[in-house]
Design a protein around this motif. Structure first.
Motif, PDB file in Angstrom:
ATOM      1  N   VAL A  77       0.688  -1.160  -0.052  1.00 45.38           N
ATOM      2  CA  VAL A  77      -0.086   0.107   0.066  1.00 45.38           C
ATOM      3  C   VAL A  77       0.805   1.167  -0.098  1.00 45.38           C
ATOM      4  CG1 VAL A  77      -1.559   1.441   1.332  1.00 45.38           C
ATOM      5  CG2 VAL A  77      -1.923  -0.965   0.869  1.00 45.38           C
ATOM      6  N   LYS A  78       1.701   1.270   0.936  1.00 48.62           N
ATOM      7  CA  LYS A  78       2.710   2.517   1.002  1.00 48.62           C
ATOM      8  C   LYS A  78       3.728   2.704  -0.581  1.00 48.62           C
ATOM      9  CE  LYS A  78       3.316   2.746   6.017  1.00 48.62           C
ATOM     10  NZ  LYS A  78       3.111   4.022   6.312  1.00 48.62           N
ATOM     11  N   ALA A  79       4.013   1.498  -1.112  1.00 53.87           N
ATOM     12  CA  ALA A  79       4.518   1.665  -2.434  1.00 53.87           C
ATOM     13  C   ALA A  79       3.512   2.188  -3.416  1.00 53.87           C
ATOM     14  CB  ALA A  79       5.416   0.450  -2.733  1.00 53.87           C
ATOM     15  N   GLU A  80       2.422   1.712  -3.485  1.00 55.35           N
ATOM     16  CA  GLU A  80       1.585   1.826  -4.852  1.00 55.35           C
ATOM     17  C   GLU A  80       0.554   2.786  -4.646  1.00 55.35           C
ATOM     18  OE1 GLU A  80       0.311  -2.206  -5.781  1.00 55.35           O
ATOM     19  OE2 GLU A  80       2.277  -3.189  -5.540  1.00 55.35           O
ATOM     20  N   ASN A  81       0.177   3.324  -3.511  1.00 54.19           N
ATOM     21  CA  ASN A  81      -0.600   4.193  -3.316  1.00 54.19           C
ATOM     22  C   ASN A  81      -2.046   3.969  -3.794  1.00 54.19           C
ATOM     23  OD1 ASN A  81      -1.542   7.414  -4.649  1.00 54.19           O
ATOM     24  ND2 ASN A  81      -1.840   6.974  -2.660  1.00 54.19           N
ATOM     25  N   PRO A  82      -2.544   2.739  -3.786  1.00 46.86           N
ATOM     26  CA  PRO A  82      -4.211   2.226  -4.461  1.00 46.86           C
ATOM     27  C   PRO A  82      -5.198   2.811  -3.957  1.00 46.86           C
ATOM     28  CG  PRO A  82      -3.188   0.931  -2.415  1.00 46.86           C
ATOM     29  CD  PRO A  82      -2.332   1.925  -2.407  1.00 46.86           C
ATOM     30  N   MET A  83      -5.940   3.042  -4.987  1.00 41.30           N
ATOM     31  CA  MET A  83      -7.156   3.869  -4.918  1.00 41.30           C
ATOM     32  C   MET A  83      -8.192   2.924  -4.285  1.00 41.30           C
ATOM     33  SD  MET A  83      -9.720   5.896  -7.439  1.00 41.30           S
ATOM     34  CE  MET A  83     -10.135   4.488  -8.254  1.00 41.30           C
ATOM     35  N   ALA A  84      -9.186   3.237  -3.230  1.00 41.76           N
ATOM     36  CA  ALA A  84      -9.984   2.539  -2.842  1.00 41.76           C
ATOM     37  C   ALA A  84     -11.411   3.553  -2.705  1.00 41.76           C
ATOM     38  CB  ALA A  84      -9.968   1.766  -1.471  1.00 41.76           C
ATOM     39  N   GLY A  85     -12.400   3.425  -3.577  1.00 49.66           N
ATOM     40  CA  GLY A  85     -13.316   4.023  -3.639  1.00 49.66           C
ATOM     41  C   GLY A  85     -14.392   3.809  -2.393  1.00 49.66           C
ATOM     42  N   SER A  86     -15.213   5.012  -2.238  1.00 52.58           N
ATOM     43  CA  SER A  86     -16.231   4.629  -1.318  1.00 52.58           C
ATOM     44  C   SER A  86     -17.604   5.300  -1.692  1.00 52.58           C
ATOM     45  CB  SER A  86     -15.957   5.439  -0.236  1.00 52.58           C
ATOM     46  OG  SER A  86     -14.647   4.919   0.651  1.00 52.58           O
ATOM     47  N   ILE A  87     -18.513   4.738  -1.267  1.00 47.59           N
ATOM     48  CA  ILE A  87     -19.911   5.299  -1.041  1.00 47.59           C
ATOM     49  C   ILE A  87     -20.223   5.069   0.377  1.00 47.59           C
ATOM     50  CG2 ILE A  87     -22.268   4.987  -1.882  1.00 47.59           C
ATOM     51  CD1 ILE A  87     -21.139   3.193  -4.157  1.00 47.59           C
ATOM     52  N   THR A  88     -20.147   6.161   1.173  1.00 45.95           N
ATOM     53  CA  THR A  88     -20.364   6.324   2.240  1.00 45.95           C
ATOM     54  C   THR A  88     -20.981   7.679   2.878  1.00 45.95           C
ATOM     55  OG1 THR A  88     -18.727   6.090   4.488  1.00 45.95           O
ATOM     56  CG2 THR A  88     -17.853   7.650   2.447  1.00 45.95           C
ATOM     57  N   ASN A  89     -21.361   7.561   4.248  1.00 46.05           N
ATOM     58  CA  ASN A  89     -22.147   8.746   4.738  1.00 46.05           C
ATOM     59  C   ASN A  89     -21.377   9.998   4.806  1.00 46.05           C
ATOM     60  OD1 ASN A  89     -21.078   9.430   7.626  1.00 46.05           O
ATOM     61  ND2 ASN A  89     -21.017   7.029   7.721  1.00 46.05           N
ATOM     62  N   THR A  90     -22.358  11.058   4.900  1.00 41.04           N
ATOM     63  CA  THR A  90     -21.831  12.471   4.932  1.00 41.04           C
ATOM     64  C   THR A  90     -21.181  12.834   6.136  1.00 41.04           C
ATOM     65  OG1 THR A  90     -24.047  13.130   5.647  1.00 41.04           O
ATOM     66  CG2 THR A  90     -23.509  13.019   3.049  1.00 41.04           C
ATOM     67  N   MET A 123     -15.011   9.457  -3.712  1.00 42.69           N
ATOM     68  CA  MET A 123     -16.368   9.171  -3.145  1.00 42.69           C
ATOM     69  C   MET A 123     -17.510   9.462  -4.346  1.00 42.69           C
ATOM     70  SD  MET A 123     -14.169   9.585  -0.585  1.00 42.69           S
ATOM     71  CE  MET A 123     -13.937   8.716   1.242  1.00 42.69           C
ATOM     72  N   VAL A 124     -18.270   8.762  -4.378  1.00 41.29           N
ATOM     73  CA  VAL A 124     -19.468   9.154  -5.363  1.00 41.29           C
ATOM     74  C   VAL A 124     -20.721   8.493  -4.704  1.00 41.29           C
ATOM     75  CG1 VAL A 124     -17.925   8.670  -7.377  1.00 41.29           C
ATOM     76  CG2 VAL A 124     -19.404   6.798  -6.438  1.00 41.29           C
ATOM     77  N   TYR A 125     -21.860   9.152  -5.544  1.00 42.66           N
ATOM     78  CA  TYR A 125     -23.116   9.035  -5.053  1.00 42.66           C
ATOM     79  C   TYR A 125     -24.162   8.191  -6.249  1.00 42.66           C
ATOM     80  CZ  TYR A 125     -22.239  11.589  -1.004  1.00 42.66           C
ATOM     81  OH  TYR A 125     -21.862  12.280   0.007  1.00 42.66           O
ATOM     82  N   LEU A 126     -23.745   8.468  -7.571  1.00 41.80           N
ATOM     83  CA  LEU A 126     -24.500   8.239  -8.715  1.00 41.80           C
ATOM     84  C   LEU A 126     -24.066   6.766  -9.094  1.00 41.80           C
ATOM     85  CD1 LEU A 126     -24.501  11.418 -10.773  1.00 41.80           C
ATOM     86  CD2 LEU A 126     -26.110  10.775  -8.869  1.00 41.80           C
ATOM     87  N   PRO A 127     -25.368   5.901  -9.675  1.00 37.82           N
ATOM     88  CA  PRO A 127     -25.271   4.725 -10.134  1.00 37.82           C
ATOM     89  C   PRO A 127     -23.976   4.349 -10.927  1.00 37.82           C
ATOM     90  CG  PRO A 127     -27.434   5.251  -9.861  1.00 37.82           C
ATOM     91  CD  PRO A 127     -26.902   6.552  -9.692  1.00 37.82           C
ATOM     92  N   LEU A 187     -13.659  -1.737  -2.972  1.00 39.59           N
ATOM     93  CA  LEU A 187     -14.653  -0.490  -2.952  1.00 39.59           C
ATOM     94  C   LEU A 187     -15.194  -0.577  -1.434  1.00 39.59           C
ATOM     95  CD1 LEU A 187     -15.950   1.661  -4.963  1.00 39.59           C
ATOM     96  CD2 LEU A 187     -17.918   0.512  -4.479  1.00 39.59           C
ATOM     97  N   TYR A 188     -15.574   0.550  -0.830  1.00 40.90           N
ATOM     98  CA  TYR A 188     -16.262   0.522   0.555  1.00 40.90           C
ATOM     99  C   TYR A 188     -17.562   1.047   0.396  1.00 40.90           C
ATOM    100  CZ  TYR A 188     -16.766   2.104   5.470  1.00 40.90           C
ATOM    101  OH  TYR A 188     -17.334   2.346   6.775  1.00 40.90           O
ATOM    102  N   ILE A 189     -18.408   0.204   0.973  1.00 41.98           N
ATOM    103  CA  ILE A 189     -19.992   0.740   1.118  1.00 41.98           C
ATOM    104  C   ILE A 189     -20.228   0.736   2.486  1.00 41.98           C
ATOM    105  CG2 ILE A 189     -22.210  -0.044   0.553  1.00 41.98           C
ATOM    106  CD1 ILE A 189     -21.379  -1.013  -2.114  1.00 41.98           C
TER     107      ILE A 189
END
Lengths: 277, 277, 277
Positions: free
Chosen positions: A17-30, A49-53, A66-68
């Protein structure tokens, strides 16, 4: 796996993780979305972070995990969340589910029920949420009540052990139960990770951001290692951040600092015990 | 304009903002909305955020500048954003566009495409976003790829120079490209502003809040001066905040402190170079 | 009631909250939602935020008090907010209304107008918001203009005294007007609470989080005591947090620390004066 092998897996995960800076997207609370993103960045990941389908689908396919988090549902989530979960499942991508406030409202119940089909790679929640989810999915008929009060747990971590194991055996992934001692299981082992701070429940988003950080590690390791790495770094950073702080405001600031400063070896060596099931 | 004149314009702009506490409204993403508002307040402005179409129109007309950041789109934005942009354009009000995550999802692409007609006074983005916007608007057919990964840039600031210049010449306003060195152009000059901190990409919202602060300065100066003033205060505050901080949590806190403490003269004297095009 | 009795009520209220960790749900704006939750937790409460109609109803019935802040409206609020307010009113639950940015947009005006019927137990706002609400409800025909600029007040607290008293007499609850000196009234007494900090208007969400904290205290005391307890702890924490801080970033962190550290007796003894009306 013995403890030495587990520790090596943790070191490898953090290094990647520290070497590759991976992206983990989220749909999460405000409520805690900013803290989730900052925690993900602090451990070396990248956040979006996003909201649309269609954006959720795009984000699911663009990253390795992804994190939901169902904390604050919007009407559009009735379309966004099932589509994201199906995309992740069909593409074989890792995803982390945080069943916040399970039991509140009809959409939340329906969404969480439907997620059973898409088998979240990792489920992270407090004890009451894990017990409630196992019941909703028909995996545990007896036992504890699992009453969720708002977003807070009314059960102990140990009381949720069987529910966690049943969920993990069903999904084939991992389940993490957060509390004073954290329990992480893949259905075959139950690991208890120690540390943390009394201030952690006094700031909002400790659990949510742990879910987001778990997703970052899930880009770079198997579900069990990812969940345990996240639990360990949280327990380590919490214990360190607590020292000499006057209150929860300062604690949160230092906690992000300590997430950033923790080395792979320190994270692997945070105290934990392995129980074979 | 020579450097001395530019510096005087910066001093005048900062003084006006500190004296008049101008409001710059925002339609911005939920991830960093709190940081945007706090940064706007720290430099002496006033903040207000909305989502609904008629409220966006009202906010656009109530202030001298508005900030539009497309980070986390809601369904209602298909109505809100075009209406806000048209209102701003027709009323001759300044507005700052931050084309976050350009390329993700169909609504985002459509909205950003439609903004071409309403000519944002200032566009602020990372290198990949600026390159992608120039391509979407048909202003740059060749050159770099401009791939956006989530919300991160995969291009260098210098690679985005031509795209920035083309956008500025089209809009008649200014474009700011954020990176290790920031580039600000009005199509006739390209200014490079130095400073900042390695911690800036490690906290979420550095770019978003820079956009919001740019809108505050745009209430009180021409687009080029506003964009450069914002770049300078961010580079100054970032460099100062970095000193002796243990991690990104502490950095963010001190960064807000330094935004507040920076004097007009210090902001004007942050190192920058002018290139005539 | 004399000052001694009021102080005892404050001590009792704070003690109950610290002992029982009561949940006060919120429907509140996205700008300051994290700060609202953290402030509620810092004083000893529990937080939970929602947007959907049935979830709002569930949350209203699950706790002893709810906080409604109309800062950033979503389309679904046209259903969520009236339903939540009606539920609270019919169930005799306490609720706190923050009429942020009253006058901006048609939905906001309609919602605030309709709230008259459901009689918010406590209204908290800046001077211009309180004056505007009294006018919208037809409780004050003459007097000050009550112009709201974005989210900022253009009136003094004293100018809003009559409006506050009229609202309190209408609802039978309490009204708190925030400013350099805070005014709290139940229609029979007007109390002025002193303290605070010049930094409080320089961070976003001081008012919003005060509303959320008021809802926490409203779970455990009468409306007047709840509103005054909240005003007192904010004035105390603000004054303490200000000491030696270099800017608004550090101020906000220390402010949360001081909210957490304030004892019941210290909160009760924060300077205030009682005027019989």
């Amino acid at each position: 796996m013995n403890q030495k092998e587990i520790k090596q897996n943790i070191v490898d995960c953090v290094n990647r993780v520290k070497a590759e800076n991976p992206m983990a997207g989220s749909i999460t609370n405000t409520v805690t979305i900013n803290f989730v993103a900052n925690a993900q960045l602090a451990v070396g990941g990248s956040a979006a972070m996003v909201y649309l389908p269609d954006e959720a689908e795009g984000l699911a396919l663009a990253g390795n995990a992804l994190y939901i988090n169902v904390g604050t549902l919007f009407p559009v989530y009735s379309e966004t969340l099932p589509r994201a979960a199906k995309t992740l499942h069909d593409a074989g991508k890792a995803w982390v589910l945080d069943p916040v406030a399970i039991g509140l409202g009809s959409m939340r119940t329906q969404l969480l029920y439907d997620f059973k089909e898409y088998k979240p790679t990792i489920v992270r929640g407090n004890a009451s949420e894990i017990i409630s989810l196992a019941k909703l999915w028909g995996l545990e008929e007896q036992g504890e009540t699992g009453a969720v009060r708002g977003v807070d747990s009314t059960d102990t971590v140990e009381a949720a052990k069987n529910a966690a194991v049943q969920i993990a055996r069903y999904t084939g992934g991992a389940v993490a139960v957060s509390g004073e001692t954290d329990l992480v299981t893949d259905g075959h082992m139950a690991v208890r990770s120690h540390g943390g701070s009394l201030f952690m429940p006094m700031i909002t988003g400790t659990g949510c951001s742990l879910g987001g950080v778990t997703a970052v590690y899930a880009t770079s390791a198997d579900p069990f290692t990812a969940a345990l790495t996240a639990a360990n770094v949280y327990n380590l950073a919490g214990a360190r951040a607590e020292k000499d702080v006057p209150g929860p405001g300062s604690f949160q600031v230092r906690f992000l600092d300590e997430l950033y400063r923790a080395t792979p070896e320190e994270i692997a060596n945070n105290p934990f015990e392995v129980e074979e099931l």
